[in-house]
Design a protein around this motif. Structure first.
Motif, PDB file in Angstrom:
ATOM      1  N   THR A 124       1.025  -1.350   0.080  1.00 24.28           N
ATOM      2  CA  THR A 124       0.081  -0.002   0.060  1.00 24.28           C
ATOM      3  C   THR A 124       0.893   1.232   0.226  1.00 24.28           C
ATOM      4  N   LEU A 125       1.873   1.139   0.630  1.00 20.55           N
ATOM      5  CA  LEU A 125       2.964   2.195   0.891  1.00 20.55           C
ATOM      6  C   LEU A 125       4.178   1.965   0.291  1.00 20.55           C
ATOM      7  N   ILE A 126       5.140   2.672   0.078  1.00 22.15           N
ATOM      8  CA  ILE A 126       6.673   2.297  -0.365  1.00 22.15           C
ATOM      9  C   ILE A 126       7.699   2.917   0.300  1.00 22.15           C
ATOM     10  N   GLN A 127       8.759   2.351   0.471  1.00 20.55           N
ATOM     11  CA  GLN A 127       9.925   3.190   1.152  1.00 20.55           C
ATOM     12  C   GLN A 127      10.995   3.070   0.119  1.00 20.55           C
ATOM     13  N   VAL A 128      11.813   4.304   0.294  1.00 20.75           N
ATOM     14  CA  VAL A 128      13.287   4.329  -0.596  1.00 20.75           C
ATOM     15  C   VAL A 128      14.497   4.283   0.516  1.00 20.75           C
ATOM     16  N   TRP A 129      15.453   3.981  -0.040  1.00 18.13           N
ATOM     17  CA  TRP A 129      16.868   4.246   0.722  1.00 18.13           C
ATOM     18  C   TRP A 129      17.881   4.337  -0.148  1.00 18.13           C
ATOM     19  N   THR A 130      18.287   2.981  -0.634  1.00 15.18           N
ATOM     20  CA  THR A 130      19.389   3.197  -1.575  1.00 15.18           C
ATOM     21  C   THR A 130      19.129   3.953  -2.904  1.00 15.18           C
ATOM     22  N   GLY A 131      17.964   3.779  -3.374  1.00 11.61           N
ATOM     23  CA  GLY A 131      17.518   4.659  -4.436  1.00 11.61           C
ATOM     24  C   GLY A 131      17.605   5.901  -4.492  1.00 11.61           C
ATOM     25  N   PHE A 132      17.297   6.461  -3.190  1.00 15.17           N
ATOM     26  CA  PHE A 132      17.341   8.153  -2.913  1.00 15.17           C
ATOM     27  C   PHE A 132      18.969   8.391  -3.040  1.00 15.17           C
ATOM     28  N   ILE A 133      19.902   7.470  -2.667  1.00 13.54           N
ATOM     29  CA  ILE A 133      21.278   7.901  -2.809  1.00 13.54           C
ATOM     30  C   ILE A 133      21.715   7.880  -4.319  1.00 13.54           C
ATOM     31  N   TYR A 134      21.179   6.993  -4.966  1.00 19.17           N
ATOM     32  CA  TYR A 134      21.616   6.963  -6.437  1.00 19.17           C
ATOM     33  C   TYR A 134      20.931   7.840  -7.344  1.00 19.17           C
ATOM     34  N   GLU A 135      19.601   7.888  -6.993  1.00 19.74           N
ATOM     35  CA  GLU A 135      18.748   8.809  -7.937  1.00 19.74           C
ATOM     36  C   GLU A 135      18.550  10.267  -7.656  1.00 19.74           C
ATOM     37  N   GLY A 136      18.971  10.574  -6.366  1.00 21.25           N
ATOM     38  CA  GLY A 136      18.796  11.713  -5.926  1.00 21.25           C
ATOM     39  C   GLY A 136      17.506  12.451  -5.215  1.00 21.25           C
ATOM     40  N   PRO A 137      17.422  13.563  -4.865  1.00 24.20           N
ATOM     41  CA  PRO A 137      16.644  14.475  -4.244  1.00 24.20           C
ATOM     42  C   PRO A 137      15.140  14.339  -5.045  1.00 24.20           C
ATOM     43  N   ALA A 138      15.243  13.987  -6.419  1.00 20.23           N
ATOM     44  CA  ALA A 138      13.876  14.276  -7.159  1.00 20.23           C
ATOM     45  C   ALA A 138      13.149  12.933  -7.141  1.00 20.23           C
ATOM     46  N   ILE A 139      13.655  11.663  -6.274  1.00 21.99           N
ATOM     47  CA  ILE A 139      13.040  10.664  -6.369  1.00 21.99           C
ATOM     48  C   ILE A 139      11.633  10.457  -6.208  1.00 21.99           C
ATOM     49  N   VAL A 140      11.213  11.047  -5.126  1.00 22.12           N
ATOM     50  CA  VAL A 140       9.843  11.239  -4.581  1.00 22.12           C
ATOM     51  C   VAL A 140       9.140  11.691  -5.576  1.00 22.12           C
ATOM     52  N   LYS A 141       9.257  12.924  -6.032  1.00 20.07           N
ATOM     53  CA  LYS A 141       8.577  13.592  -7.147  1.00 20.07           C
ATOM     54  C   LYS A 141       8.399  12.836  -8.489  1.00 20.07           C
ATOM     55  N   ASN A 142       9.393  12.073  -8.625  1.00 20.72           N
ATOM     56  CA  ASN A 142       9.731  11.596 -10.127  1.00 20.72           C
ATOM     57  C   ASN A 142       8.423  10.401  -9.840  1.00 20.72           C
ATOM     58  N   ILE A 143       8.447   9.828  -8.881  1.00 27.18           N
ATOM     59  CA  ILE A 143       7.653   8.609  -8.663  1.00 27.18           C
ATOM     60  C   ILE A 143       6.138   8.876  -8.669  1.00 27.18           C
ATOM     61  N   ILE A 144       6.142   9.907  -7.807  1.00 30.79           N
ATOM     62  CA  ILE A 144       4.654  10.369  -7.681  1.00 30.79           C
ATOM     63  C   ILE A 144       3.967  10.979  -8.966  1.00 30.79           C
ATOM     64  N   ARG A 145       4.805  11.616  -9.674  1.00 31.49           N
ATOM     65  CA  ARG A 145       4.335  12.126 -10.615  1.00 31.49           C
ATOM     66  C   ARG A 145       3.813  11.229 -11.956  1.00 31.49           C
TER      67      ARG A 145
END
Ligand SMILES: Cc1cc2nc3c(=O)[nH]c(=O)nc-3n(C[C@H](O)[C@H](O)[C@H](O)COP(=O)(O)O)c2cc1C
Length: 340
Positions: free
Chosen positions: A315-336
């Motif tokens: 229902t929900l997801i969490q990122v960690w390593t992806g945040f390091i590799y993809e950078g600060p736009a990861i949340v916005k990119n996923i949600i968009r």
């Protein structure tokens, strides 16, 4: 832009870079105008209700990133719908000897053996209390991930979970019982049914506001162990699972065996655990006919990875390593992408 910054940051020790980057972000966010700009760049509204709580979006930051609850404002500014603090232990702990965090660039992965380094439940609880007072309008959801001290024997582990639970109770929105980190000797043995039952019964008895108490599991569990956890869910009404923590498996990596051996023990996270953890979500979803709430964690870098977890039953997801590799736009990119 982030690629260039990442290439520079990746030249330095991973743990030092972690604190350096977050402290820079903290300093920048002290200037309200700049914080406002950053928030407007990265904000990602996509409201969802889970565990009886309203989340501004379904992307959270996994435990272990902000162990001491020091960067909540900055992480909210980057668009996270929720942040899981901890793992918090009753007494402060130094954790393992450094270096203890390693990048596997070819695999887009990390190996860590941090060992629950944290400032302890009392300090963290006070910090959270102050943060709540100073940020009454914040919509950030905070999860409290709790564990046991290294020096506590397994038969007394429930006491550590109980004292962290009590210390954090008024300051977090949900709890996670972490028995799946590979970096505290013997901890994973607590994933056995009887140990879990003991810990959960204690916590369920001191939970007047009925806050959700989730269990975070390892991706390395045997089928029997997974089925035991599903039985336990039926027996004592577990509120949900976080699937999954890091793995101790080192198969199918691109990084050379020599390099892997040189790094040594620890939990592997990132792309190599994506499939395994998503399959685990899927298996549990099917076995429980979609009735067991899950947060998907493990190897999420893109919107496709996120929607695979959701389609498998998270229902929900969490990122960690992806945040390091993809950078600060990861949340916005996923949600968009999920919105479209
Ligand atoms: C450096 C590091 C420290 C972590 N510390 C914790 C922790 O203290 N407690 C916990 O439950 N998980 C911890 N994790 C696991 C993450 O929360 C997450 O479940 C795991 O890394 C899988 O997600 P990922 O592939 O997106 O990184 C840690 C992960 C990393 C990389």
């Amino acid at each position: 832009m982030y690629n260039l910054l990442r290439n520079i940051l990746f030249l330095f020790d991973a743990e030092k870079v972690h604190y350096f980057s977050m402290n820079i972000l903290k300093a920048i966010c002290k200037i309200s105008f700049i914080k406002w700009i950053i928030h407007n760049i990265y904000k990602a509204e996509y409201p969802v209700k889970a565990m009886g709580i309203e989340f501004s979006n379904l992307v959270g930051l996994g435990a272990g990133f902000d162990k001491n609850a020091k960067y909540l404002t900055e992480l909210e500014t980057l668009g996270f719908g929720f942040v899981e603090i901890g793992t918090v232990t009753p007494k402060p702990q130094e954790g393992n000897q450094k270096p203890r965090l390693f990048r596997l660039l070819q695999d887009k992965a990390l190996i860590n053996r941090m060992g629950f380094n944290n400032e302890g439940a009392e300090i963290i609880s006070n910090r959270l209390s102050n943060w709540r007072k100073n940020n009454p309008k914040s919509k950030l959801i905070i999860g409290g991930n709790i564990g046991k001290n290294k020096s506590t024997p397994n038969e007394d582990a429930w006491k550590d979970y109980e004292s962290c639970f009590i210390a954090l109770y008024n300051h977090v929105d949900y709890f996670v019982v972490n028995v799946s980190s590979p970096n505290t000797p013997g901890l994973r043995a607590l994933q056995e049914k009887e140990s879990l039952k003991q810990i959960f019964k204690v916590l369920q008895n001191i939970n007047p506001k009925k806050k959700s108490i989730l269990l975070k599991i390892a991706p390395d569990l045997s089928n029997d162990q997974i089925n035991d956890i599903i039985d336990l869910w039926r027996e004592i009404q577990l509120d949900g699972l976080i699937v999954s923590n890091t793995t101790i498996d080192r198969n199918n990596l691109k990084t050379s065996k020599i390099e892997i051996e040189k790094i040594g023990i620890g939990g592997l996270s990132g792309l190599p655990i994506l499939e395994k953890s998503t399959e685990l979500v899927n298996y549990i979803h099917i076995q429980t006919e979609g009735n067991l709430f899950m947060i998907g964690s493990g190897g999420i870098f893109t919107a496709q990875h996120a929607s695979d977890k959701i389609n498998s039953g998270a229902t929900l997801i969490q990122v960690w390593t992806g945040f390091i590799y993809e950078g600060p736009a990861i949340v916005k990119n996923i949600i968009r992408a999920l919105k479209n």
